[in-house]
Design a protein around this motif. Structure first.
Motif, PDB file in Angstrom:
ATOM      1  N   SER A   1       4.875  14.751   0.258  1.00 55.62           N
ATOM      2  CA  SER A   1       3.558  15.380   0.257  1.00 55.62           C
ATOM      3  C   SER A   1       2.482  14.309   0.404  1.00 55.62           C
ATOM      4  CB  SER A   1       3.331  16.151  -1.042  1.00 55.62           C
ATOM      5  OG  SER A   1       3.100  15.269  -2.116  1.00 55.62           O
ATOM      6  N   TYR A   2       1.314  14.747   0.810  1.00 56.27           N
ATOM      7  CA  TYR A   2       0.198  13.812   0.979  1.00 56.27           C
ATOM      8  C   TYR A   2      -0.207  13.208  -0.360  1.00 56.27           C
ATOM      9  CZ  TYR A   2      -4.032  11.812   2.953  1.00 56.27           C
ATOM     10  OH  TYR A   2      -5.003  10.932   3.365  1.00 56.27           O
ATOM     11  N   GLU A   3      -0.180  13.993  -1.410  1.00 57.26           N
ATOM     12  CA  GLU A   3      -0.502  13.482  -2.743  1.00 57.26           C
ATOM     13  C   GLU A   3       0.483  12.384  -3.151  1.00 57.26           C
ATOM     14  OE1 GLU A   3      -0.874  15.051  -7.321  1.00 57.26           O
ATOM     15  OE2 GLU A   3      -1.174  16.483  -5.698  1.00 57.26           O
ATOM     16  N   ALA A   4       1.749  12.588  -2.863  1.00 57.69           N
ATOM     17  CA  ALA A   4       2.766  11.573  -3.171  1.00 57.69           C
ATOM     18  C   ALA A   4       2.525  10.308  -2.354  1.00 57.69           C
ATOM     19  CB  ALA A   4       4.161  12.117  -2.909  1.00 57.69           C
ATOM     20  N   PHE A   5       2.107  10.478  -1.102  1.00 66.29           N
ATOM     21  CA  PHE A   5       1.781   9.324  -0.267  1.00 66.29           C
ATOM     22  C   PHE A   5       0.648   8.518  -0.890  1.00 66.29           C
ATOM     23  CE2 PHE A   5      -1.341   7.816   2.885  1.00 66.29           C
ATOM     24  CZ  PHE A   5      -0.626   6.733   3.388  1.00 66.29           C
ATOM     25  N   LEU A   6      -0.422   9.187  -1.306  1.00 63.84           N
ATOM     26  CA  LEU A   6      -1.559   8.482  -1.912  1.00 63.84           C
ATOM     27  C   LEU A   6      -1.157   7.804  -3.216  1.00 63.84           C
ATOM     28  CD1 LEU A   6      -4.480  10.981  -1.244  1.00 63.84           C
ATOM     29  CD2 LEU A   6      -3.980   8.833  -0.048  1.00 63.84           C
ATOM     30  N   ASP A   7      -0.327   8.462  -4.021  1.00 69.14           N
ATOM     31  CA  ASP A   7       0.178   7.836  -5.247  1.00 69.14           C
ATOM     32  C   ASP A   7       0.977   6.581  -4.918  1.00 69.14           C
ATOM     33  OD1 ASP A   7      -0.988   9.761  -6.861  1.00 69.14           O
ATOM     34  OD2 ASP A   7       0.857  10.945  -7.061  1.00 69.14           O
ATOM     35  N   ARG A   8       1.836   6.678  -3.928  1.00 70.37           N
ATOM     36  CA  ARG A   8       2.648   5.525  -3.525  1.00 70.37           C
ATOM     37  C   ARG A   8       1.769   4.404  -2.995  1.00 70.37           C
ATOM     38  NH1 ARG A   8       6.163   1.813  -3.911  1.00 70.37           N
ATOM     39  NH2 ARG A   8       7.328   1.306  -2.060  1.00 70.37           N
ATOM     40  N   LEU A   9       0.805   4.734  -2.171  1.00 70.75           N
ATOM     41  CA  LEU A   9      -0.119   3.731  -1.629  1.00 70.75           C
ATOM     42  C   LEU A   9      -0.825   3.000  -2.764  1.00 70.75           C
ATOM     43  CD1 LEU A   9      -1.438   2.476   0.906  1.00 70.75           C
ATOM     44  CD2 LEU A   9      -3.126   4.323   0.811  1.00 70.75           C
ATOM     45  N   GLY A  10      -1.279   3.734  -3.755  1.00 79.01           N
ATOM     46  CA  GLY A  10      -1.963   3.138  -4.891  1.00 79.01           C
ATOM     47  C   GLY A  10      -1.067   2.281  -5.754  1.00 79.01           C
ATOM     48  N   SER A  11       0.231   2.524  -5.712  1.00 74.30           N
ATOM     49  CA  SER A  11       1.168   1.768  -6.552  1.00 74.30           C
ATOM     50  C   SER A  11       1.664   0.483  -5.893  1.00 74.30           C
ATOM     51  CB  SER A  11       2.374   2.644  -6.907  1.00 74.30           C
ATOM     52  OG  SER A  11       3.218   2.813  -5.782  1.00 74.30           O
ATOM     53  N   LEU A  12       1.289   0.239  -4.647  1.00 72.57           N
ATOM     54  CA  LEU A  12       1.811  -0.912  -3.923  1.00 72.57           C
ATOM     55  C   LEU A  12       1.204  -2.242  -4.369  1.00 72.57           C
ATOM     56  CD1 LEU A  12       1.993   0.576  -0.318  1.00 72.57           C
ATOM     57  CD2 LEU A  12       3.876   0.178  -1.913  1.00 72.57           C
ATOM     58  N   GLY A  13       0.065  -2.200  -5.044  1.00 74.09           N
ATOM     59  CA  GLY A  13      -0.569  -3.433  -5.489  1.00 74.09           C
ATOM     60  C   GLY A  13      -1.313  -4.179  -4.398  1.00 74.09           C
ATOM     61  N   TRP A  14      -1.676  -3.478  -3.349  1.00 70.25           N
ATOM     62  CA  TRP A  14      -2.417  -4.133  -2.264  1.00 70.25           C
ATOM     63  C   TRP A  14      -3.789  -4.558  -2.766  1.00 70.25           C
ATOM     64  CZ3 TRP A  14      -1.676  -0.712   2.718  1.00 70.25           C
ATOM     65  CH2 TRP A  14      -0.314  -0.705   3.059  1.00 70.25           C
ATOM     66  N   TRP A  15      -4.221  -5.729  -2.369  1.00 69.17           N
ATOM     67  CA  TRP A  15      -5.537  -6.247  -2.761  1.00 69.17           C
ATOM     68  C   TRP A  15      -6.608  -5.881  -1.750  1.00 69.17           C
ATOM     69  CZ3 TRP A  15      -4.640 -11.919  -4.726  1.00 69.17           C
ATOM     70  CH2 TRP A  15      -3.802 -11.870  -5.822  1.00 69.17           C
ATOM     71  N   VAL A  16      -6.199  -5.549  -0.543  1.00 70.66           N
ATOM     72  CA  VAL A  16      -7.163  -5.209   0.504  1.00 70.66           C
ATOM     73  C   VAL A  16      -6.496  -4.301   1.527  1.00 70.66           C
ATOM     74  CG1 VAL A  16      -6.635  -7.262   1.892  1.00 70.66           C
ATOM     75  CG2 VAL A  16      -8.875  -6.214   2.098  1.00 70.66           C
ATOM     76  N   GLY A  17      -7.290  -3.374   2.058  1.00 67.34           N
ATOM     77  CA  GLY A  17      -6.829  -2.502   3.133  1.00 67.34           C
ATOM     78  C   GLY A  17      -7.595  -2.829   4.397  1.00 67.34           C
ATOM     79  N   LEU A  18      -6.912  -2.937   5.504  1.00 66.64           N
ATOM     80  CA  LEU A  18      -7.545  -3.269   6.780  1.00 66.64           C
ATOM     81  C   LEU A  18      -7.680  -2.029   7.641  1.00 66.64           C
ATOM     82  CD1 LEU A  18      -5.617  -6.552   7.612  1.00 66.64           C
ATOM     83  CD2 LEU A  18      -7.771  -6.287   6.371  1.00 66.64           C
ATOM     84  N   ALA A  19      -8.850  -1.883   8.252  1.00 64.56           N
ATOM     85  CA  ALA A  19      -9.116  -0.754   9.139  1.00 64.56           C
ATOM     86  C   ALA A  19      -9.770  -1.263  10.425  1.00 64.56           C
ATOM     87  CB  ALA A  19     -10.015   0.271   8.437  1.00 64.56           C
ATOM     88  N   PRO A  20      -8.979  -1.931  11.267  1.00 68.93           N
ATOM     89  CA  PRO A  20      -9.530  -2.471  12.513  1.00 68.93           C
ATOM     90  C   PRO A  20      -9.554  -1.438  13.631  1.00 68.93           C
ATOM     91  CG  PRO A  20      -7.260  -3.139  12.300  1.00 68.93           C
ATOM     92  CD  PRO A  20      -7.597  -2.348  11.052  1.00 68.93           C
ATOM     93  N   LEU A  21     -10.629  -1.424  14.372  1.00 70.37           N
ATOM     94  CA  LEU A  21     -10.743  -0.599  15.577  1.00 70.37           C
ATOM     95  C   LEU A  21     -11.579  -1.348  16.600  1.00 70.37           C
ATOM     96  CD1 LEU A  21     -11.571   3.072  14.459  1.00 70.37           C
ATOM     97  CD2 LEU A  21      -9.498   2.279  15.577  1.00 70.37           C
ATOM     98  N   ASP A  22     -11.112  -1.407  17.838  1.00 65.95           N
ATOM     99  CA  ASP A  22     -11.938  -1.951  18.907  1.00 65.95           C
ATOM    100  C   ASP A  22     -13.039  -0.953  19.213  1.00 65.95           C
ATOM    101  OD1 ASP A  22     -10.598  -4.359  19.351  1.00 65.95           O
ATOM    102  OD2 ASP A  22      -9.173  -3.427  20.738  1.00 65.95           O
ATOM    103  N   ASN A  23     -14.199  -1.449  19.566  1.00 61.97           N
ATOM    104  CA  ASN A  23     -15.336  -0.588  19.900  1.00 61.97           C
ATOM    105  C   ASN A  23     -15.225  -0.166  21.371  1.00 61.97           C
ATOM    106  OD1 ASN A  23     -17.656   0.834  19.587  1.00 61.97           O
ATOM    107  ND2 ASN A  23     -19.009  -0.926  19.710  1.00 61.97           N
ATOM    108  N   ILE A  24     -14.315   0.785  21.623  1.00 68.15           N
ATOM    109  CA  ILE A  24     -14.088   1.298  22.976  1.00 68.15           C
ATOM    110  C   ILE A  24     -14.214   2.826  22.936  1.00 68.15           C
ATOM    111  CG2 ILE A  24     -12.637  -0.645  23.693  1.00 68.15           C
ATOM    112  CD1 ILE A  24     -10.171   1.137  23.161  1.00 68.15           C
ATOM    113  N   PRO A  25     -14.483   3.450  24.072  1.00 75.35           N
ATOM    114  CA  PRO A  25     -14.683   4.906  24.077  1.00 75.35           C
ATOM    115  C   PRO A  25     -13.541   5.696  23.435  1.00 75.35           C
ATOM    116  CG  PRO A  25     -15.390   3.997  26.167  1.00 75.35           C
ATOM    117  CD  PRO A  25     -14.735   2.867  25.403  1.00 75.35           C
ATOM    118  N   PHE A  26     -12.300   5.319  23.660  1.00 74.62           N
ATOM    119  CA  PHE A  26     -11.171   6.042  23.082  1.00 74.62           C
ATOM    120  C   PHE A  26     -11.266   6.095  21.559  1.00 74.62           C
ATOM    121  CE2 PHE A  26      -6.902   6.044  21.205  1.00 74.62           C
ATOM    122  CZ  PHE A  26      -6.410   7.238  21.715  1.00 74.62           C
ATOM    123  N   ASN A  27     -11.657   4.997  20.934  1.00 79.21           N
ATOM    124  CA  ASN A  27     -11.734   4.939  19.480  1.00 79.21           C
ATOM    125  C   ASN A  27     -12.951   5.655  18.905  1.00 79.21           C
ATOM    126  OD1 ASN A  27      -9.343   3.569  19.242  1.00 79.21           O
ATOM    127  ND2 ASN A  27     -10.288   1.561  19.245  1.00 79.21           N
TER     128      ASN A  27
END
Length: 80
Positions: A1-27
Motif C-alpha cells: 500500500s502507499y501508506e506502507a511505502f511512506l512508512d518504509r521510506l521514512g524508516s530508511l534513515g535517509w538524510w536527504v532526498g533528491l528531486a532533480p529535473l531538467d528544465n525542458i518542456p517534457f518535465n
C-alpha cells in the motif's frame, strides 16, 4: 500500500532526498510527488529550480538548486 511505502521510506534513515529535473518542456508536466513523499517521510529535499518545485517549496520547504549550481555543493551544504 502507499501508506506502507511512506512508512518504509521514512524508516530508511535517509538524510536527504533528491528531486532533480531538467528544465525542458517534457518535465513541465511533472508533479511534485518526490517532494511530497520526502516531506511525508520527514526527509529534507533538494530540488531542481523548475516551476513544479518552486511553486510548492516556498520559504525553505526545500533547498532549490539554481540551474547553474553544483548539486554536490548543495548536498554538502544541507548536510552541514
Amino acid at each position: 500500500s502507499y501508506e506502507a511505502f511512506l512508512d518504509r521510506l521514512g524508516s530508511l534513515g535517509w538524510w536527504v532526498g533528491l528531486a532533480p529535473l531538467d528544465n525542458i518542456p517534457f518535465n513541465a508536466t511533472k508533479t511534485n510527488i518526490k517532494w511530497l513523499e520526502y516531506s511525508f517521510a520527514g526527509i529534507p529535499t533538494i530540488a531542481s529550480n523548475v516551476d513544479v518545485y518552486r511553486s510548492c517549496c516556498p520559504e525553505g520547504a526545500a533547498l532549490i538548486v539554481p540551474a547553474d549550481s553544483c548539486w554536490a555543493a548543495a548536498i554538502d551544504a544541507l548536510l552541514q
